[in-house]
Design an enzyme around this catalytic site. Structure first.
Site, PDB file in Angstrom:
ATOM      1  N   LYS A  18     -13.878  -6.161  -8.579  1.00  0.00           N
ATOM      2  CA  LYS A  18     -14.267  -5.194  -9.004  1.00  0.00           C
ATOM      3  C   LYS A  18     -12.331  -4.643  -8.064  1.00  0.00           C
ATOM      4  O   LYS A  18     -11.686  -4.197  -8.195  1.00  0.00           O
ATOM      5  CB  LYS A  18     -14.887  -4.253  -9.080  1.00  0.00           C
ATOM      6  CG  LYS A  18     -14.749  -3.098  -9.110  1.00  0.00           C
ATOM      7  CD  LYS A  18     -15.887  -2.444  -8.657  1.00  0.00           C
ATOM      8  CE  LYS A  18     -15.820  -0.761  -8.443  1.00  0.00           C
ATOM      9  NZ  LYS A  18     -15.454   0.027 -10.370  1.00  0.00           N
ATOM     10  N   GLU A 484     -23.714  18.474 -18.115  1.00  0.00           N
ATOM     11  CA  GLU A 484     -24.285  16.817 -17.063  1.00  0.00           C
ATOM     12  C   GLU A 484     -23.391  16.970 -15.928  1.00  0.00           C
ATOM     13  O   GLU A 484     -23.705  15.768 -15.015  1.00  0.00           O
ATOM     14  CB  GLU A 484     -24.659  16.196 -17.964  1.00  0.00           C
ATOM     15  CG  GLU A 484     -25.446  16.327 -18.606  1.00  0.00           C
ATOM     16  CD  GLU A 484     -25.403  15.501 -19.891  1.00  0.00           C
ATOM     17  OE1 GLU A 484     -25.192  14.304 -19.806  1.00  0.00           O
ATOM     18  OE2 GLU A 484     -25.223  15.745 -21.548  1.00  0.00           O
ATOM     19  N   CYS A 643     -24.199   5.791 -29.998  1.00  0.00           N
ATOM     20  CA  CYS A 643     -23.071   5.747 -29.264  1.00  0.00           C
ATOM     21  C   CYS A 643     -22.620   4.619 -30.504  1.00  0.00           C
ATOM     22  O   CYS A 643     -22.661   3.428 -29.632  1.00  0.00           O
ATOM     23  CB  CYS A 643     -22.573   4.959 -28.238  1.00  0.00           C
ATOM     24  SG  CYS A 643     -22.973   6.193 -27.285  1.00  0.00           S
ATOM     25  N   GLU A 665     -20.840   7.884 -33.353  1.00  0.00           N
ATOM     26  CA  GLU A 665     -19.236   7.724 -33.014  1.00  0.00           C
ATOM     27  C   GLU A 665     -19.186   7.202 -34.214  1.00  0.00           C
ATOM     28  O   GLU A 665     -19.389   6.788 -35.513  1.00  0.00           O
ATOM     29  CB  GLU A 665     -19.137   6.064 -32.498  1.00  0.00           C
ATOM     30  CG  GLU A 665     -18.064   5.917 -31.616  1.00  0.00           C
ATOM     31  CD  GLU A 665     -18.457   4.499 -30.368  1.00  0.00           C
ATOM     32  OE1 GLU A 665     -19.109   4.412 -29.574  1.00  0.00           O
ATOM     33  OE2 GLU A 665     -17.355   4.194 -30.913  1.00  0.00           O
ATOM     34  N   HIS A 694     -12.803   8.381 -25.982  1.00  0.00           N
ATOM     35  CA  HIS A 694     -12.314   7.179 -24.790  1.00  0.00           C
ATOM     36  C   HIS A 694     -10.725   7.391 -24.684  1.00  0.00           C
ATOM     37  O   HIS A 694     -10.420   6.189 -23.543  1.00  0.00           O
ATOM     38  CB  HIS A 694     -12.852   5.581 -25.394  1.00  0.00           C
ATOM     39  CG  HIS A 694     -14.081   5.918 -25.753  1.00  0.00           C
ATOM     40  ND1 HIS A 694     -14.465   6.547 -27.211  1.00  0.00           N
ATOM     41  CD2 HIS A 694     -14.825   5.237 -25.482  1.00  0.00           C
ATOM     42  CE1 HIS A 694     -16.229   6.136 -27.069  1.00  0.00           C
ATOM     43  NE2 HIS A 694     -16.138   5.439 -26.123  1.00  0.00           N
TER      44      HIS A 694
HETATM   45  N1  GLN Z   1     -25.485  13.735 -23.549  1.00  0.00           N
HETATM   46  C1  GLN Z   1     -24.212  12.315 -22.594  1.00  0.00           C
HETATM   47  C2  GLN Z   1     -22.971  12.780 -22.530  1.00  0.00           C
HETATM   48  O1  GLN Z   1     -22.485  13.053 -22.624  1.00  0.00           O
HETATM   49  C3  GLN Z   1     -24.342  10.983 -23.792  1.00  0.00           C
HETATM   50  C4  GLN Z   1     -23.861   9.720 -23.084  1.00  0.00           C
HETATM   51  C5  GLN Z   1     -23.575   8.436 -23.967  1.00  0.00           C
HETATM   52  O2  GLN Z   1     -23.784   8.463 -25.531  1.00  0.00           O
HETATM   53  N2  GLN Z   1     -23.578   7.346 -23.644  1.00  0.00           N
HETATM   54  O3  GLN Z   1     -22.374  12.188 -21.503  1.00  0.00           O
HETATM   55 ZN    ZN Z   2     -22.228   8.177 -26.763  1.00  0.00          ZN
END
Ligand code: GLN
Ligand code: ZN
Length: 755
Positions: A18, A484, A643, A665, A694
């Site tokens: 990495k 978050e 996802c 998604e 992304h």
């Molecule tokens: N609630 C999470 C975020 O928004 C969901 C992330 C995910 O689905 N990988 O980061």
């Molecule tokens: Zn997601």
């Protein structure tokens, strides 16, 4: 009995790969320096295997980025958009395919999860006509190098059928029309490798699934006969893993390969059938040491399987190995200095797994009773460990009643109750996280290092949360998320607060390229010690009149993205996590939170390879979600986020989750997933992601409005939500803000068209 592993992790025990890759990409490391680091890693890994006493060392398991990409590159199946790099340095071209080329504005190749693991491979893109110009595969040089250094190399390749089955066809043609040219490439490669090795591993995990078409299956024997001919005296090891040989058992045993490898951790169900049908000239390699987890092998169980194989086939026809590549487990347990001894004693990482395979052979060959006793003591101690067994958790899990999996009323009735939320048509929201700014990361690091107090840390994160709420206010979103920013990772955050989890210091595994994850370890019964999210959510709610979503990670995702214990069924572990989340849901509701989102990002990836096993998994997985989410009043709206775009085959299961709203998604596939909604009358509300998080690209209002109009052909207007594809954590604020601004404008535009 020969001993081997299927592959060793590439990343290095200190994540050297990495670091080297990322410095190289930044221009801080020269190509020579990168190559030197990589050469060192390969040699170190070969040495580990040799010193452990394994009969072979693996080559071709190491990759600069991804093994599938190595194949794509060597076959020459380079998508036309990379033509501007035709004359560039090969490594530059290779990394451009992996990561895109910003300078030339060329998108990276797509990545997706490798079967039911959390590893992402680069998806081959093939079409019917493109000319492929093969180039030398790095495995050839690596194998020669290993040989010249005195190792006994076993080159490992992803097989032709798996390669094609995993490819994405650009023009919907029958991918197996490409089989002859792919097979010719493999035959050449096998012929070259046969000069340096007496055994070549060809991996066909696709045989453990049902994905191979009948047409392809018909050609399996013939193609493998041609590879066998190319190999000459060198043996081919047809290698399967991640499941049992169900439908393809016959193909596998009759491939003509000298060895067949089976995964006895996931595929033990058909062991007897394999033994019964294996031709006389074929050897069987037993995958006994789990390549996908961190626990020691239970020798008593493994020995039973070995004895069975030996008594049927004789010792010469049995080999011992890892279930799959060790790339899915961390590198070296010796580096862990903080784990409690009682837990560490039970663990084995890649280095230790190599030793286990050899030790198993010695127990069989020399009847080494002491080694067996040492191993069994570990399991006996674990069984007595009162730290692992929590009577009240067991009691609660054993007494779950069916009503606990049911909401009080069906969706239609809940919908009426939820009208108190007063949401407009096409409500706008986000998936949860907002950009994790440099400031957040700095504060978190300072707190971790003890440079700032908890109070200072909390104050800083509160400022971030407030900023995030203010921005949503300005954007005019309908349903808010707190952002978050207090969470480093959606699973680790909960793992750290739940009982039954512990954490390694260096237990990294590769997720893709230079990206690694350090999954939490579930070693004991899981329980909630105290409320986990209430303070953050109620704080965020106090800043706005708009509904603030309570954000939780669901039981399936917590399970899939952790190293789970092996002494309890996964379904039981999942149930325990679900009970903990259920308590958190109840507390959120009590605190006045009206909308609760329980993310199940990993639901699709955790699905086993065969339909029958997938059905069993989905049943307990969905039950766990329902257990976590059903304890609420009708008025409380339950959301879930997933996802993945390939949900078509499991939409009926997603409906059974009985969430009021799901977000999935779909923008990258141009909403093609929505066609599933015509075949299946999905009962509740859906937010198909309207833009791809992304990529840093800002989608235009018109573009999003178009997607919404398209979605409205499949989903009734009063059940359609508007949101991005996933969380915005990896994005910068500039692009995130603009994208959301356009998203809100698009929702308003389409709303006005509807009224
Ligand atoms: N609630 C999470 C975020 O928004 C969901 C992330 C995910 O689905 N990988 O980061
Ligand atoms: Zn997601």
């Amino acid at each position: 009995m020969k001993t081997h592993i299927l592959g060793f992790p590439s990343i290095g025990k200190r994540r050297e790969l990495k670091q080297a890759l990322e410095s190289f990409w930044k221009g801080a490391l020269s190509k020579e320096e990168l190559l030197a680091t990589i050469a060192q890693l390969k040699k170190r890994h070969w040495n580990i295997q040799k010193e452990a006493g394994l009969d072979y060392v693996v080559t071709g398991d190491f990759s600069f980025y991804d093994r599938t990409l190595d194949l794509i590159f060597a076959i020459g199946a380079i998508p036309p958009r990379f033509a501007p790099l035709a004359n560039a340095d090969a490594l530059e071209r290779y990394f451009a395919m992996a990561r895109g080329d910003a300078k030339r504005n060329i998108a990276a190749m797509e990545m997706t999860k490798w079967f039911d693991t959390n590893y992402h491979y680069i998806v081959p893109e093939i079409d019917a006509n493109a000319q492929w110009t093969p180039s030398a595969h790095s495995i050839i040089e690596d194998t020669r190098l290993a040989k010249s250094l005195g190792f006994n190399p076993k080159p490992a390749l992803i097989g032709p059928f798996t390669f094609l089955a995993l490819a994405r066809t650009t023009d919907n043609f029958d991918r197996y029309l490409r089989l002859d040219s792919v097979a010719a490439f493999y035959a050449d490669l096998v012929k070259t490798l046969a000069q340096t090795s007496d055994l070549i591993q060809i991996e066909e995990p696709i045989l453990c699934s049902e994905a191979l078409s009948n047409e392809a299956a018909k050609r399996f024997g013939e193609i493998y006969a041609s590879l066998g001919a190319a190999a000459g005296k060198t043996k081919l090891a047809l290698t399967t893993y991640f499941g049992s040989l169900g439908r393809n058992l016959d193909l596998a045993v009759k491939s003509g390969c000298a060895w067949l490898h089976i995964d006895l951790l996931r595929g033990a169900a058909r062991f007897d059938d394999v033994l019964a049908s294996l031709p006389r000239e074929t050897s069987l390699s037993l995958g006994l040491v789990n390549g996908r987890n961190i626990w020691r092998t239970d020798y008593a169980k493994a020995l039973k399987l070995i004895e069975k194989a030996v008594s049927k086939l004789g010792e010469d026809r049995v080999a011992l190995g890892s279930s799959c590549s060790l790339a899915h487990s961390p590198v070296d347990l010796d580096d862990e200095s903080a784990l409690p001894k009682s837990i560490k004693d039970r663990m084995a990482f890649a280095v230790q797994k190599c030793a286990e395979i050899v030790e198993l052979k010695e127990i069989v060959a020399r009847g080494d009773k002491a080694a067996l006793a040492r191993n069994q003591a570990v399991f006996e101690n674990a069984a007595k460990d009162t730290d692992i067994y929590n009577a009240s958790v067991r009691d609660r899990a054993a007494n779950i009643t069916p009503d606990m999996l049911e909401r009080k009323s069906p969706y239609a009735k809940r919908r009426e109750a939820q009208s108190v939320l007063n949401l407009p048509l096409l409500p706008t929201t986000t998936i949860g996280s907002f950009p994790q700014t440099a400031a957040i990361r700095k504060v978190r690091l300072a707190y971790k290092k003890g440079e700032i107090s908890e109070a200072e840390y909390v104050a800083a994160i509160k400022r971030e949360t407030k900023d995030c709420v203010d921005k949503q206010e300005r954007l005019g979103l309908d349903v808010f998320a707190h952002g978050e920013s207090e969470r480093n990772d959606m699973v680790e955050y909960f793992g750290q607060q739940l009982g039954g989890f512990c954490f390694t210091q260096n237990g990294w595994v590769q997720s893709y390229g230079s990206r690694c994850v350090k999954p939490p370890v579930i070693y004991a019964d899981v329980y909630r010690k105290a409320p986990m999210t209430i303070e953050w959510i109620t704080y965020a709610q106090s800043l706005t009149q708009k509904p603030m979503k309570g954000m939780l990670t669901g039981p399936i995702t917590i399970l899939c993205w952790s190293f789970a214990r092996e002494d309890l069924e996964r379904s039981e572990v999942c149930k325990q996590i679900a009970l903990a989340i259920r308590d958190e849901v109840a507390d959120l509701e009590k605190a006045g939170v009206k909308i609760i989102q329980i993310d199940e990002a990993a639901l699709r990836e955790g699905m086993p390879l065969t339909v029958a096993e997938a059905q069993i998994y989905l049943k307990w997985a969905i039950d766990s979600f329902r257990l976590a989410s059903s304890g609420v009043k009708d008025e409380t709206q339950i959301h879930s986020h997933m996802c993945y775009s390939e949900f078509n085959s499991i939409l009926d299961w997603i409906a059974k989750m009985d969430a009021d709203v799901i977000s999935i998604e779909s923008s990258r596939s141009g909403m093609t997933l929505l066609s599933a909604f015509t075949d299946f009358n999905y009962p509740s509300e859906v937010g198909p992601g309207v833009y791809d998080i992304h990529s840093p690209r800002v989608p235009s209002t018109e573009e999003i409005a178009d997607l919404l109009r398209k979605a409205l052909r499949y989903i009734p207007k009063d059940r359609l939500w508007v949101n991005p594809d996933c969380g915005l954590k990896t994005r910068g604020w500039d692009e995130a803000y603009q994208s959301l601004e356009n998203m809100v404008a698009a929702a308003k535009l389409v709303r006005s068209e509807l009224s």
